[in-house]
Design a protein around this motif. Structure first.
Motif, PDB file in Angstrom:
ATOM      1  N   ARG A 124       0.741  -1.137  -0.095  1.00  0.00           N
ATOM      2  CA  ARG A 124       0.120  -0.121   0.062  1.00  0.00           C
ATOM      3  C   ARG A 124       0.811   1.262  -0.094  1.00  0.00           C
ATOM      4  NH1 ARG A 124      -3.261   1.186   4.060  1.00  0.00           N
ATOM      5  NH2 ARG A 124      -1.912  -0.022   5.671  1.00  0.00           N
ATOM      6  N   ALA A 125       2.152   1.203  -0.770  1.00  0.00           N
ATOM      7  CA  ALA A 125       2.905   2.322  -0.713  1.00  0.00           C
ATOM      8  C   ALA A 125       2.186   3.556  -1.045  1.00  0.00           C
ATOM      9  CB  ALA A 125       3.920   2.165  -1.634  1.00  0.00           C
ATOM     10  N   SER A 126       2.290   4.486  -0.122  1.00  0.00           N
ATOM     11  CA  SER A 126       1.692   5.822  -0.311  1.00  0.00           C
ATOM     12  C   SER A 126       2.245   6.496  -1.690  1.00  0.00           C
ATOM     13  CB  SER A 126       1.499   6.616   0.968  1.00  0.00           C
ATOM     14  OG  SER A 126       0.980   8.116   0.830  1.00  0.00           O
ATOM     15  N   THR A 127       1.373   7.249  -2.218  1.00  0.00           N
ATOM     16  CA  THR A 127       1.919   8.091  -3.071  1.00  0.00           C
ATOM     17  C   THR A 127       2.115   9.776  -2.576  1.00  0.00           C
ATOM     18  OG1 THR A 127      -0.467   8.378  -4.115  1.00  0.00           O
ATOM     19  CG2 THR A 127       1.269   6.793  -5.160  1.00  0.00           C
ATOM     20  N   ARG A 128       1.496   9.807  -1.409  1.00  0.00           N
ATOM     21  CA  ARG A 128       1.493  11.215  -0.928  1.00  0.00           C
ATOM     22  C   ARG A 128       2.935  11.597  -0.719  1.00  0.00           C
ATOM     23  NH1 ARG A 128      -2.402  11.130   3.823  1.00  0.00           N
ATOM     24  NH2 ARG A 128      -1.752   8.730   3.862  1.00  0.00           N
ATOM     25  N   LYS A 129       3.365  12.858  -0.490  1.00  0.00           N
ATOM     26  CA  LYS A 129       4.362  13.145  -0.146  1.00  0.00           C
ATOM     27  C   LYS A 129       4.621  12.762   1.331  1.00  0.00           C
ATOM     28  CE  LYS A 129       5.965  17.426  -1.050  1.00  0.00           C
ATOM     29  NZ  LYS A 129       5.926  18.773  -1.447  1.00  0.00           N
ATOM     30  N   PRO A 130       5.936  12.402   1.715  1.00  0.00           N
ATOM     31  CA  PRO A 130       6.237  11.904   3.208  1.00  0.00           C
ATOM     32  C   PRO A 130       5.984  13.375   3.988  1.00  0.00           C
ATOM     33  CG  PRO A 130       8.147  11.475   1.975  1.00  0.00           C
ATOM     34  CD  PRO A 130       6.991  11.909   0.847  1.00  0.00           C
ATOM     35  N   LEU A 131       5.483  12.972   5.250  1.00  0.00           N
ATOM     36  CA  LEU A 131       5.514  14.021   6.306  1.00  0.00           C
ATOM     37  C   LEU A 131       6.963  14.287   6.711  1.00  0.00           C
ATOM     38  CD1 LEU A 131       3.317  15.680   7.580  1.00  0.00           C
ATOM     39  CD2 LEU A 131       2.855  14.070   9.134  1.00  0.00           C
ATOM     40  N   LEU A 132       7.393  15.528   6.833  1.00  0.00           N
ATOM     41  CA  LEU A 132       8.795  15.599   7.275  1.00  0.00           C
ATOM     42  C   LEU A 132       8.690  16.203   8.995  1.00  0.00           C
ATOM     43  CD1 LEU A 132      10.646  17.423   4.645  1.00  0.00           C
ATOM     44  CD2 LEU A 132      10.170  15.180   4.803  1.00  0.00           C
ATOM     45  N   ARG A 133       7.426  16.712   9.154  1.00  0.00           N
ATOM     46  CA  ARG A 133       7.263  17.485  10.675  1.00  0.00           C
ATOM     47  C   ARG A 133       6.886  16.665  11.640  1.00  0.00           C
ATOM     48  NH1 ARG A 133       8.115  23.296  11.707  1.00  0.00           N
ATOM     49  NH2 ARG A 133       8.274  23.645   9.392  1.00  0.00           N
ATOM     50  N   ILE A 134       7.545  16.171  12.438  1.00  0.00           N
ATOM     51  CA  ILE A 134       7.237  15.262  13.683  1.00  0.00           C
ATOM     52  C   ILE A 134       5.833  15.984  14.213  1.00  0.00           C
ATOM     53  CG2 ILE A 134       7.835  14.312  15.833  1.00  0.00           C
ATOM     54  CD1 ILE A 134      10.679  14.382  14.736  1.00  0.00           C
TER      55      ILE A 134
END
Lengths: 177, 146
Positions: A124-134
């Motif tokens: 289910r690899a997401s195509t959304r940009k990975p979240l950088l901010r914890i």
């Protein structure tokens, strides 16, 4: 009304109130216990995230901010952070390429989803940009919702300044607030 | 008693060692800063044959200017290092920065790799470009007077 009748009614009312209170209290206690168990089992397993920050991570990453335990973000996020060091949250944080590689390897190996990357998550690899901010992760938002007083917030300066309220944050320990 | 005799001897040895360590660590720090300044001097001279030498006042002006071309959150060195080089600064993420002033932080500008790394990053953030050897030398010269 006869005294005994009144006494019986009063006793009944008191008993009834006690029973209702007891039931309500138990409900709340159960709910709280369920929530705490969730903490232990793993939704705050991150609270004890492995963060044996090697001397390099501490020296380089810890120069400008507290050393965020690698377990606070998934591997994809760390990869994205390391790929974008030229504009790292508004500043240049570029490193010597060899050191950058060492740090990235460490972060990915100790990420929140380390060891689980093969299998389920790939499908289910997401195509959304990975979240950088914890501080924008769902886990973080949930933990801090209605928990931070205005005074604490002001004293910390930014939400990313974990050590302002959590002394053991760099060791991955957040239960001391 | 034997224990106290040894104890005194150990204390004296420790005292002697720490004095030696203190004096020996002071000298290399100053020497390395000179070496760093020397390399910037040579680079500045290579760029401009008429270059006369570093200027602490120019370094101060550079430190206090609100530069254009950098990132909006960091328009000046002072943004993080504060107006007074002798005071501790603060990063945007809340971490303290040891004073830039050499009188307060003796090891400032003694590690060539560290110096270059921070000039590379911070000049990019504050000025949006690489700092020239002259600017770097002026800056260090100013901080050495603080």
């Amino acid at each position: 009304m006869r005294k005994t009748t009144m006494a019986v009614l009063l006793a009944g009312a008191l008993a009834g109130t006690a029973a209702v209170t007891g039931i309500l209290a138990t409900d709340e206690a159960l709910a709280r216990e369920r929530h705490e168990r969730g903490h232990e089992r793993g939704h705050e397993g991150r609270g004890y995230a492995r963060s044996t920050a090697g001397p390099l991570v501490k020296k380089e990453c810890g120069a400008c901010h507290m050393v965020y335990p690698a377990g606070l973000l998934p591997a994809r996020s760390w990869e994205a952070v390391m790929a974008g060091l030229e504009d790292h949250f508004g500043g240049d944080a570029t490193l010597d390429p060899k050191e950058a590689k060492t740090i990235e390897t460490y972060l990915v190996a100790n990420a929140a989803d380390a060891g689980r990357r093969r299998g389920r998550s790939r499908r289910r690899a997401s195509t959304r940009k990975p979240l950088l901010r914890i501080t924008k992760t769902r886990w973080f938002v949930h933990e801090h919702r209605r928990e931070v007083s205005a005074r604490s917030r002001k004293r910390a300066g930014v939400m990313g300044n974990c050590v302002a309220c959590h002394r053991g944050a760099e060791r991955g320990y957040f239960d001391d607030d | 008693m034997k224990v106290s005799q040894y104890g005194v001897g150990v204390l004296i040895a420790l005292a002697a060692l720490s004095i030696a360590a203190a004096t020996s660590s002071a000298a290399p720090a100053a020497g390395t800063r000179t070496a760093i300044l020397q390399s910037y001097l040579e680079a500045a001279r290579a760029a401009d044959a008429a270059f006369a030498g570093f200027d602490a006042k120019a370094g101060e002006a550079f430190f206090r200017t609100k530069h254009k071309g950098g990132k909006p959150k960091t328009p000046a060195c002072m943004t993080c290092h504060t107006r007074d080089p002798r005071k501790t600064g603060k990063t945007r993420a809340g971490k303290t920065i040891a004073p830039m002033a050499v009188s307060r932080t003796a090891k400032r500008f003694t590690d060539p790799k560290k110096v270059e790394k921070w000039f590379r990053r911070n000049c990019k953030s504050v000025l949006g470009r690489v700092c020239t050897p002259r600017e770097k030398g002026n800056f260090i010269t100013f901080m050495a007077t603080q």
